[in-house]
Design a protein around this motif. Sequence first.
Motif, PDB file in Angstrom:
ATOM      1  N   ASP A 152       1.621   9.712   3.214  1.00 32.27           N
ATOM      2  CA  ASP A 152       2.248   9.665   1.856  1.00 32.27           C
ATOM      3  C   ASP A 152       2.658   8.326   1.680  1.00 32.27           C
ATOM      4  O   ASP A 152       2.751   7.546   0.639  1.00 32.27           O
TER       5      ASP A 152
ATOM      6  N   ARG B 129       0.131   5.872   0.481  1.00 37.34           N
ATOM      7  CA  ARG B 129      -0.767   6.301  -0.557  1.00 37.34           C
ATOM      8  C   ARG B 129      -0.850   5.210  -1.704  1.00 37.34           C
ATOM      9  O   ARG B 129      -1.705   4.914  -2.115  1.00 37.34           O
TER      10      ARG B 129
ATOM     11  N   ILE C 279      -5.953  12.138   1.683  1.00 40.48           N
ATOM     12  CA  ILE C 279      -5.279  11.756   0.440  1.00 40.48           C
ATOM     13  C   ILE C 279      -6.676  11.011  -0.157  1.00 40.48           C
ATOM     14  O   ILE C 279      -6.840  11.500  -1.500  1.00 40.48           O
TER      15      ILE C 279
ATOM     16  N   ASP D 106      -7.118  13.845  -3.041  1.00 43.16           N
ATOM     17  CA  ASP D 106      -5.998  13.453  -4.127  1.00 43.16           C
ATOM     18  C   ASP D 106      -6.595  12.492  -4.776  1.00 43.16           C
ATOM     19  O   ASP D 106      -6.605  12.490  -6.053  1.00 43.16           O
TER      20      ASP D 106
ATOM     21  N   TRP E 247       6.895   2.491  -1.392  1.00 36.10           N
ATOM     22  CA  TRP E 247       6.959   3.757  -1.782  1.00 36.10           C
ATOM     23  C   TRP E 247       8.140   4.451  -2.437  1.00 36.10           C
ATOM     24  O   TRP E 247       8.212   5.080  -3.494  1.00 36.10           O
TER      25      TRP E 247
END
Length: 382
Positions: free
Chosen positions: A121, A124, A153, A157, A364
């Motif tokens: 994450d 990402r 991802i 995603d 992030w």
Amino acid sequence: MDQTSGDAGAGEISEIQVLLNYLPGTIRPHIDRGILDSLVEIVVDLHRPVQLRFPGDYVLLPHHVTQADLEFIVQRVGLFRSDNRTGIEGTLHRISAIRNRYQDLVGVTMRVGRHLPGAADPLRPTLARGESLLILGPPGSGKTTLLRDLTRIASTDLRRRVVVVDTSNEIGGDGNVPHPAIGTARRIQVPDRADQHRLLLEAVQNHTPEVVVIDEIGTKAEAESVASIAERGVQLIATAHGHRLLNLVKNAELNLLIGGVHTVTHGEATMAVAGIVGVRSAERANVLERIKDPTFNVVVELVPDAERTMRLYETAEAVDELLEGNDPTPIYLLSTRITVEALQATFADSSAINVRRFRRQVDWYAELFDDLTTSEGEPENQ
């Protein structure tokens, strides 16, 4: 792939239990189930104690391996491939053989393969921008685990066409159907490691991917194939062995990945214009320079610490700094152990944090912070 942490943990323990079933009854009872979540490898060597490996440590079990123990494992595993590796269908585990000079099996290494949803994450935003990522780390540092979640991802995603070129079936697991950990990505298996550079190009020519994923780039031929793929506008996500970016700069086989390095010899006239005279001229006559733009926009160094820290470098800038003899500064420091819930709790009281510090160092955090404060308006900087 939405899972609660409890469900993910239960699934992981279940898959590790499958691996334990490949051990004989003489070994299994000695393994404490309470340590399975941190187990990295099980080492079974003839006439030596069974060794359980953990990050930075190991435990010796009170059982010396017999020939019968190894024969039990071989009967369960079946045939090893030409690279002395095999896997367990439906899981991410890897079993590797050690042989003596007569090709008799004298040991096995059983590597625990894990799917940790959310591990990638922090990367990402970089992935979403279409930047190619190269992950560096020593063996056992979690490169493949991170690569797996990046694949999920990108394919599920971000809805991109992803093809995995799977060196030893470590990313997608053994069997014809890849493990759900890689989302909707397609997988090309590599029968012979020597063919990997050819299969990389075949993946692009035949299957129109937007993203190609490769584990363990290790040869000059593979580096050249990867560079060719990048020039076609395909995003790359890959791993390579190495503790630091400097290791890659010094690696003549692989430094093409970060732009290549060559030696430039400056003549006396050039050095005079630059003001380099006397003793210094001898030191600066030969200078290392980067040849071209890097194949990978961003390099991620995995730090073997408890926080699973990652250092992110803008490749061209960092390589140029290293060639000048300087230590490059990471553009971000990230940790996969910092959860969204922890950040939300921190951001709930904006006066308790230094907003500028988070914005400068970790995008992030900054993006999550922006999401949480969009409806409330931007808080004042501390």
